[in-house]
Design an enzyme around this catalytic site. Structure first.
Site, PDB file in Angstrom:
ATOM      1  N   GLY A  42       0.793  -1.229   0.000  1.00 18.46           N
ATOM      2  CA  GLY A  42       0.000   0.000   0.000  1.00 18.46           C
ATOM      3  C   GLY A  42       0.818   1.268   0.000  1.00 18.46           C
ATOM      4  CB  CYS A 251     -25.788  -9.144 -18.324  1.00 20.78           C
ATOM      5  SG  CYS A 251     -25.080  -9.023 -19.979  1.00 20.78           S
ATOM      6  CB  CYS A 254     -24.313 -13.283 -20.472  1.00 24.34           C
ATOM      7  SG  CYS A 254     -23.834 -12.423 -18.970  1.00 24.34           S
ATOM      8  CB  CYS A 276     -21.072  -8.221 -18.751  1.00 23.34           C
ATOM      9  SG  CYS A 276     -22.073  -9.446 -17.912  1.00 23.34           S
ATOM     10  CB  CYS A 282     -20.423 -10.684 -21.304  1.00 27.64           C
ATOM     11  SG  CYS A 282     -22.143 -10.447 -21.760  1.00 27.64           S
TER      12      CYS A 282
END
Lengths: 313, 207, 367
Positions: A42, A251, A254, A276, A282
């Protein structure tokens, strides 16, 4: 000192050679920064980012990190907004295919290195993968305190009160934390980190991720990292816990109900559909037989799209 | 040390056969080692067989050091014939006598006294300005097992390094207590390396 | 029914082809040559060399041609090329007192040893479009004077310095490495070396505006142009093996030395202070702006209150680079629809809550 440029050599092939040489010289310095970034999760390691043959803001940080780690056995996937076919993803993938002669893929599962701008793939990443993020502004405190000298001290002292104040002001004003993307996280209980402008929908994927996550900010000259299986906590409050946004529709292509969706404007009458943003996710769902309500049977050329849409109504 | 040839040689031993790919491969091993502490990684050293120091350690220096990285050689390795010349020639790194000024340091666990505190620890603003230690050892598969935890480790992992000093756990606890300051260690054994970044904690010692 | 748009690769290739076509323009018109750009758009070449931080006229001219005259794009091309070049070391400090002067003016003295040399300047031209240039012109040959014996031309700051009336130049740190922000990321506070390197690479327009702002009171520093000189200077580099400096060649430079607001105290006699500007080729506006900003950035050194943007080191040095700036500004045209989606979803939810609250269906969240 004038007039010595090898003009005759300055042709397209030379550009290839030039690009490779640039990357070779920069790699070692970037590699050292990556090792430090991994050791101090980080923390933003400064590095001497170089001018790349693409503009700052187009992913020079991610490109430099990818170039530094990439080997002959790697398989590279590049996504922008979750999609493999967005112009910048296409351009970066072509850059590596040409200069590093590396295998490229659009299949998340086949990739060993995934360079991304603004998304984390939907599929769970594995221990054999490295996710490389393109980062515009690596400093999570930058919009609260523009001075590097100040923010550096705040990180040194773990003084993150300002960030909490900002988030709490949101709650006071809006009833929510009003940050929808680039939502700050705390890594391994120490550094507060900017996850790059991914939607906060993706934040939980960073936590305890089996893959190594590397972040490259070229213009701002910083590299940082989340090692595998590291605790990554999105900042929140006990009475206002972090919430992942959800979509109330599946979606349209899909039928997925748990993926991040792009809103596509279909006409000028307020028509919208949701698909998506992760194109590979997808497509692989469709290949397995999942169908959404708007899935066409035949491929449609973009030029025909409008008439097809009209025909469907 | 096995594989180590201390005879003086007329010509400098070879460096990487393919600097681009060999550097990448050694770096990637180091990256994986620090990203997954305790996990043993192979390091290709084919072209470095004649190096005057442990080839896996030489590979790390050649992959990571250059004219911008002050390099410290331990008392033992600095005294070994040809080691300094070899590393200077192939890496171009300036040698520094003070461990506290080193970006990288190479030492031999069997021959040198390990003093983690003596190396550069970084500063609160720039914890990256610290020494990365490359510690040569006989094996990373034998030796007392230390149980470690921290970033890069799912649950706990085991670390075995031959020749660790008796006070290593105590030295490491002090190193960890200074986080984010501190040193990172790459243990180099014949053909393999294992990493211990400053973020790792030693949570147990078992025979 | 819907199929997502594809074909990025072909679109990019076609865009590149179209760009090349537009660069060439009308095929009936002769193509512009790099020599023409070098010779006739020489000041554009100078700017690209200065901000590209690479002294190579032909390369800069080629970059300008490739960039269709967009100088920031040309600077970017030169910078990206520069990063591929090996770095052998750094030169000996340039001796601008030994410059073969083509232009030299001082605003602080009416006359001085060596004289005022106007050289090729726009300064006293009347800005009237010269329609005669619409046609090809051979042009009049310049007036020349008999060559004078080569001699060092005293710098005005040296004249003032001889009286101890201006602060001394900082002593060169013998054996000290010279900072290079292309190899080490810039940290704050930056030393003089990094500050000057940053300003020399900085965008002319940005520095011009900042320099101007100091004149209008945002960090005033009472500047006088001690001297501007332009001409050729020899570059030498120490050869470690030979043990002495070897000349590499001549480069054209513009140097501006500002003489600024004095500084003193009860115990220290007051002296003028300095602002310094230097660039490749003939780049007077840039060198002057740089000198104003250099002096403004020394506010802390002279315990001046920092109240103008030009005095703010982090602000100036972080935003001076036009290659970085143009990249980040222009990247906004890349797709951002994922984040926009996140934002618009959040906005819709928040608006719905407000609507509900206004409709009185939900009691106030707080209290």
């Amino acid at each position: 000192m004038t007039g010595n440029t090898p003009m005759a050599d300055y042709n397209f092939a030379y550009l290839d050679e030039q690009t490779k040489r640039m990357i070779e010289q920069t790699k070692r310095m970037i590699r050292r920064a990556i090792l430090k970034a991994i050791a101090v999760p980080g923390y933003q390691v400064p590095f001497a980012s170089r001018e790349m043959p693409m503009p700052y803001g187009w992913g020079t940080g991610g490109v430099q990190v990818t170039a530094a780690i990439l080997g002959p056995d790697d398989v590279l996937k590049v996504i922008d907004q979750g999609a493999d076919d967005t112009t910048n993803a296409v351009s970066i993938r072509a850059f590596f295919a040409r200069t590093a002669r590396v295998a490229v893929t659009t299949a998340t599962a086949d990739a060993t290195i995934i360079q991304t701008r603004h998304r984390i793939p939907e599929a769970t990443l594995t221990a054999d993968q490295v996710l490389v993020y393109q980062v515009p502004i690596p400093e999570p405190l930058r919009f609260l305190e523009p001075r590097e000298t100040e923010t550096r001290t705040m990180h040194a002292l773990s003084e993150y009160g300002l960030m909490h104040v900002k988030l709490y002001e949101d709650i006071a004003r809006h009833g929510h934390i009003a940050t929808a993307y680039a939502y700050p996280v705390q890594v391994a209980g120490r550094y507060v980190m900017d996850p790059s402008p991914i939607p906060k929908f993706d934040n939980p994927k960073m936590d305890d991720c089996p893959a190594l996550q590397l972040f490259g900010a070229g213009r701002e000259k910083r590299i940082y990292a989340i090692p595998p299986h590291t605790r990554v906590v999105s900042l929140d409050f006990e009475d206002h816990p972090f919430e992942r946004n959800r979509f109330d529709v599946p979606c349209a292509l899909c039928g997925a109900t748990d993926s991040y969706l792009d809103e596509v404007v279909t006409d000028d009458q307020g028509g919208r559909m949701h698909v998506c943003s992760d194109t590979d996710h997808c497509e692989s769902r469709r290949a397995k037989g999942h169908r959404g309500t708007m899935l066409a049977d035949e491929p449609v050329h973009p030029a025909d799209r409008r008439s097809k849409l009209e025909a469907a109504e | 040390m096995p594989e180590m040839n201390t005879q003086p040689r007329p010509l400098l031993a070879a460096g990487f056969a393919d600097p681009v790919f060999d550097s990448q491969s050694a770096f990637r091993a180091a990256m994986e080692a620090l990203a997954r502490p305790g996990r043993i990684r192979p390091v290709g050293t084919a072209s470095l067989a004649d190096a005057p120091l442990l080839p896996s350690a030489a590979a790390l220096v050649l992959a990571l050091c250059d004219f911008e990285t002050p390099l410290h050689l331990s008392a033992h390795l600095g005294g070994q014939s040809g080691v300094a010349e070899y590393l200077r020639f192939h890496s171009d790194a300036p040698l520094v006598p003070e461990p506290s000024r080193a970006a990288f340091a190479v030492l031999d666990l069997e021959q040198d006294r390990l003093d983690l505190e003596g190396f550069a620890q970084g500063t609160p603003e720039y914890p990256d300005r610290s020494t990365t230690i490359i510690a040569c050892c006989a094996s990373v598969e034998t030796g007392a097992a230390l149980t470690i935890a921290g970033p890069g480790i799912a649950g706990v992992a085991s670390l075995r390094v031959a020749g660790l000093p008796a006070d290593f756990a105590a030295q490491w606890a002090a190193n960890r207590a200074g986080f984010p300051l501190g040193v990172d260690v790459l243990f180099a054994a014949p053909g393999t390396i294992v990493g211990l970044p400053r973020s790792a904690r030693i949570i147990g010692e078992t025979g | 029914m819907y199929v997502a748009v594809k074909g990025g690769e072909r679109a990019i290739a076609n865009a590149h082809r179209l760009l090349a076509d537009k660069r060439r323009g009308d095929r009936q018109v002769p193509e512009i040559g790099v020599d023409q750009i070098d010779g006739q758009l020489a000041l554009a070449v100078d700017r690209v060399m200065t901000e590209g931080s690479l002294y190579d006229r032909k390369l800069a001219a080629l970059a300008i041609k490739q960039a269709r005259g967009d100088l920031i794009e040309a600077i970017f091309l030169v910078r990206a090329y520069r990063t591929t070049l090996p770095r052998f070391g750094f030169s000996e400090p340039l001796d601008t007192a030994a410059m073969q002067v083509r232009r030299r003016i001082s605003a602080t003295y009416k006359d001085l040893p060596g004289g005022q040399v106007l050289g090729p300047t726009f300064d006293y031209t009347h800005r009237l479009i010269d329609f005669a240039l619409m046609a090809d012109s051979e042009g009049e040959a310049p007036a020349t004077a008999p060559a004078e014996a080569e001699e060092r031309m005293l710098r005005v700051t040296d004249i003032i310095g001889a009286e101890d009336m201006i602060e001394a130049n900082p002593a060169p740190g013998e054996g000290q490495p010279v900072g290079d922000l292309t190899r080490d990321p810039l940290g704050f506070p930056a030393g003089r070396d990094l500050r000057l390197q940053n300003l020399a690479r900085g965008d002319e327009g940005f520095l011009l505006a900042l320099g101007y702002s100091t004149q209008r009171g945002y960090g005033r520093n009472h500047p006088f142009v001690g001297e501007i000189r332009m001409g050729e200077v020899e570059v030498e580099m120490l050869n470690e093996d030979l043990g002495f400096a070897v000349p590499l060649g001549d480069i054209t430079l513009t140097e501006c030395q500002m003489v600024n607001q004095f500084k003193g105290s009860l115990t220290e006699a007051p002296r003028f202070t300095r602002g310094y500007g230097l660039g490749f080729g003939h780049c007077e506006r840039k060198a002057m702006s740089m000198a104003l900003v250099d002096r403004a950035l020394r506010a802390d050194e002279f315990e001046e209150e920092r109240k103008g943007p030009a005095q703010d080191e982090e602000f100036v040095l972080s935003h001076s680079d036009n290659v970085q700036a143009t990249g980040f500004v222009e990247h906004l045209k890349l797709p951002h629809y994922v984040d926009f989606q996140a934002e618009i979803s959040m906005l819709r939810a928040m608006r719905a809550e407000v609507a509900q609250r206004l409709a009185g269906q939900v009691p106030e969240a707080a209290e």
